[in-house]
Design an enzyme around this catalytic site. Structure first.
Site, PDB file in Angstrom:
ATOM      1  N   ASP A 324       0.696  -1.281  -0.036  1.00 10.40           N
ATOM      2  CA  ASP A 324       0.074  -0.002  -0.010  1.00 10.40           C
ATOM      3  C   ASP A 324       0.904   1.285  -0.057  1.00 10.40           C
ATOM      4  O   ASP A 324       1.741   1.614   0.725  1.00 10.40           O
ATOM      5  CB  ASP A 324      -1.002  -0.262   1.328  1.00 10.40           C
ATOM      6  CG  ASP A 324      -1.706   1.193   1.407  1.00 10.40           C
ATOM      7  OD1 ASP A 324      -2.884   1.371   0.399  1.00 10.40           O
ATOM      8  OD2 ASP A 324      -1.530   1.972   2.374  1.00 10.40           O
ATOM      9  N   GLU A 361       1.636  -0.662  -5.085  1.00 12.98           N
ATOM     10  CA  GLU A 361       0.718   0.559  -5.291  1.00 12.98           C
ATOM     11  C   GLU A 361       1.809   1.800  -5.441  1.00 12.98           C
ATOM     12  O   GLU A 361       2.046   2.249  -4.407  1.00 12.98           O
ATOM     13  CB  GLU A 361      -0.388   0.911  -4.103  1.00 12.98           C
ATOM     14  CG  GLU A 361      -1.365   1.928  -4.807  1.00 12.98           C
ATOM     15  CD  GLU A 361      -2.194   2.197  -3.418  1.00 12.98           C
ATOM     16  OE1 GLU A 361      -3.298   2.677  -3.685  1.00 12.98           O
ATOM     17  OE2 GLU A 361      -1.895   2.212  -2.222  1.00 12.98           O
TER      18      GLU A 361
END
Length: 683
Positions: A324, A361
């Site tokens: 993330d 990401e």
């Protein structure tokens, strides 16, 4: 041997021996640290305090004969009172390397000593090739919470993930890897709890080594962290037994301790100055939008993440990780993104992680945060350009044409995405450097993408201010579920077009759990705090949802059976070899695309011919026809060398797959339904 005479390479956290256990903790700024042994019956009561000794590289060490499996403990620390420090020896802190953590109250936690014993029964990791991977992004609780085929006590738990009912569904729809939203222990923000909500998605980690206890069965919770760990490992083992990999969505960019006014649970109380990126006045440099950012200019923070990854990879047999806000993880001492950052390079070279799938990401909210295409080759990257391009072609452009008579985009950008986004991920991994997605947990789900023009997030308690306003969605003439049967049929076809594009594009496809059966979130595009039917996958399906799921399963089967639909390298315009496929692009008239065809917004029909040759010389050829206009048209099947006939495998205009075995000679003119896709096999 004195257990305190340990080498710097010894692991942090608790290590057991035959007489007790040693604990090792990092802090560069503390003046004193204590191991607090807690009463088994009343963990709020400290029964013994063991002072730790500072050693090399600011590693503090202590030993106790009370550190045994099942023992409950915490840490306490004292230190300076500078603007970058938050010491308070009255607080009981979570060991950053604790393998078991139990929540006593909103502010109080204790750690539990656990062992790593587990019988994997000889089941190993599936090690599926990247080219065959289909990622299914799912919530560990939400995937099964509404499945009434499961016993009540299992629904929404780790045990349910490995239940035959869940596995049967995943295999039926052709999934090779489940990517779980965060299951490392997290907590909800006080703001949400005061509103009667929780952090459902879990992007608020408080410990990077222990599984989130709330997803365990009540039986496992009552038995303690060791039972929770065993339940999760059992689910992973059973998924592996059936050839399904498990990828973890991991949140190493920030912690649940929040900004300067946040609570102190662990890292802040041990060494706020080292763990978090701050200025000299103690102000956090937040590149995550969550109040703090871990300081990856500090080698100890890098080590923390590497140790966590290895632990999950080895002890839980996790197959891969999705990072993330990964840009934050690669910010150097100057807070600038560095593609050669020690953390990235260590992940790439680490032997324990050598076969793990690594997904980034590739952005954060800091300066220079968008880094798509700039991560090391070992990483596949979420491709937001893919998402936006495909949405624009099938939704925004159709809305524009209805309103103005003109489409805003040509087929050129869509073709680039179908071909693997070489403009973004032009590296040795080829198109497998791109994780293609239409939807994710964050944003509209597939059904809502074709049913709403704007977000409807009132249930989140923020007056509809939260969530993105740039959705590239289209409601097809009516906002929400209450539409005519004709409008709903057009929406379903639009969803099939999006799905077909995703599964027939070069790259790694990712689908969000529930999209395979057209679940709705009632227009909520930011359901991070909705632990209810809004977010849970639906298991009671109407006929249209059953049909759509059948289509999804059929398309994944086509992708699985035809390597030409999942190339490992970028195509070549001249020839097919074992190293790369032949790819040619034709217009509606069956002619090679001209510059005008590529860039004319009203030339909305594209034909992609692909030929794959494997090492044995076997051929696999497909023709994908995309028609992105609501005006029906005819196309001429291209005449290309060594191709005599085409056979229809799929037409997105059909509610369920209706393959047609009739042979259509090259040069045949066939009709194309408004906004549709046809896939042909060369025979």
């Amino acid at each position: 041997m004195n257990p305190l005479d340990s080498r710097d390479t010894d692991p942090l956290g608790v290590v057991l021996d035959e007489n007790g256990g040693t604990i090792r903790v990092f802090s560069a700024t503390a003046s004193e640290i204590w191991l607090c042994l807690l009463d088994t019956a009343d963990p709020k009561k400290v029964i013994n305090r063991v002072p730790l000794q500072r050693g090399e590289n600011n590693i503090w060490t202590g030993w106790s004969d009370l550190l045994k499996p099942g023992a409950k403990y915490a840490l306490s620390a004292e230190g300076p009172r500078g603007p970058r420090d938050r010491f308070n020896q009255k607080l009981l802190l979570i060991d950053p390397y604790a393998k078991g953590v139990v929540r006593e109250s909103a502010r109080e936690y204790h750690c539990v000593v656990v062992t790593d014993d587990f019988d994997w029964q000889g089941v190993g990791k599936p090690n599926s090739p990247l080219s065959e991977t289909i990622v299914y992004e799912a919530h560990a609780r939400g995937l099964t919470r509404a499945n009434k085929d499961l016993p009540d006590e299992l629904r929404g738990t780790y045990a349910a993930l490995g239940h035959p009912s869940t596995i049967e569904h995943l295999k039926k729809i052709g999934i090779t890897a489940v990517e779980l939203l965060p299951i490392q222990m997290f907590i909800s923000e006080p703001r949400l709890m005061n509103m009667g909500l929780i952090n459902y998605w879990g992007y608020n980690t408080i410990n990077f080594f222990s599984p989130h206890p709330r997803y365990a069965t009540s039986k496992a919770l009552a038995a303690g962290p060791a039972a929770v760990i065993a339940e999760l490992k059992t689910a992973i083992r059973e998924l592996h037994r059936n050839g399904i990999e498990v990828i973890l969505d991991v949140v190493y960019n920030h912690t649940a301790e929040g900004g300067a006014g946040g609570l102190t649970h662990s890292y802040r109380g041990l060494d706020n100055s080292s763990y978090y990126r701050q200025d000299d006045s103690g102000n956090y440099h937040d590149t995550t939008g969550c109040g703090n950012s871990l300081n990856f200019g500090n080698p100890q923070v890098v080590q923390l993440v590497l140790d966590s990854l290895r632990y999950w990879s080895e002890e839980f047999q996790i197959d891969g990780f999705r990072f993330d806000l990964a840009t934050t993880l690669a910010r150097n001492v100057d807070n600038h993104y560095d593609p050669n950052h020690p953390l990235l390079q260590s992940i790439v070279s680490d032997p324990v992680l050598s076969n793990s799938k690594m997904i980034a990401e590739p952005w954060d909210v800091g300066l220079g945060g968008w880094q798509t295409g700039n991560f090391p080759d070992r990483f596949s990257e979420w491709n937001d350009r893919y998402r936006d391009s495909v949405r624009r072609f099938w939704l925004v452009d159709i809305a524009a044409a209805r309103n103005s008579g003109k489409h805003w985009n040509s087929v050129a950008d869509l073709a680039t995405r179908l071909a693997g986004s070489r403009d973004i991920v032009d590296g040795p991994s080829g198109p497998l450097g791109s994780v293609n997605f239409i939807t994710a947990h964050d944003g509209f789900c597939l059904n809502d993408l074709v049913s709403y023009d704007v977000k409807h997030n009132q249930a989140n308690g923020e007056s509809n201010r939260d969530g993105s306003n740039g959705n590239h969605s289209f409601n097809h003439g009516h906002e929400g579920a209450d539409a005519t049967a004709e409008t709903k049929a057009v929406r379903r076809k639009a969803a099939r077009n999006l799905l077909g594009t995703l599964l027939f594009s070069a790259g790694i496809p990712m689908v969000t759990a529930g999209d395979e059966r057209l679940k709705t979130q009632n227009g909520n595009n930011n359901a991070y705090c909705q632990d209810n039917l809004i977010s849970w996958v639906n298991w009671e399906l109407n006929q249209h949802q059953i049909d759509f799921q059948e289509t999804f399963a059929y398309l994944t089967k086509l992708r699985r059976e035809n390597p030409v639909l999942r190339p490992s390298s970028f195509g070549d315009f001249h020839a097919a070899t074992a190293e790369h496929d032949l790819v040619k692009w034709y217009n509606a008239a069956g002619e090679i695309m001209s510059e005008h065809d590529w860039h004319d917004g009203e030339s909305r029909t594209l034909q992609r011919f692909s030929l794959h040759v494997d090492e044995s010389g076997s051929l696999n050829a497909m023709l994908l026809v995309v028609h992105g206009s609501e005006i029906e048209t005819g196309i001429l099947l291209p005449q290309t060398p060594s191709v005599d006939n085409f056979e229809l495998l799929w037409d997105s205009a059909d509610e369920t797959p209706q393959p047609d075995s009739r042979r259509l000679p090259a040069g045949t003119i066939i009709p194309m339904t408004a906004t549709s896709i046809k896939l042909f096999k060369v025979v």
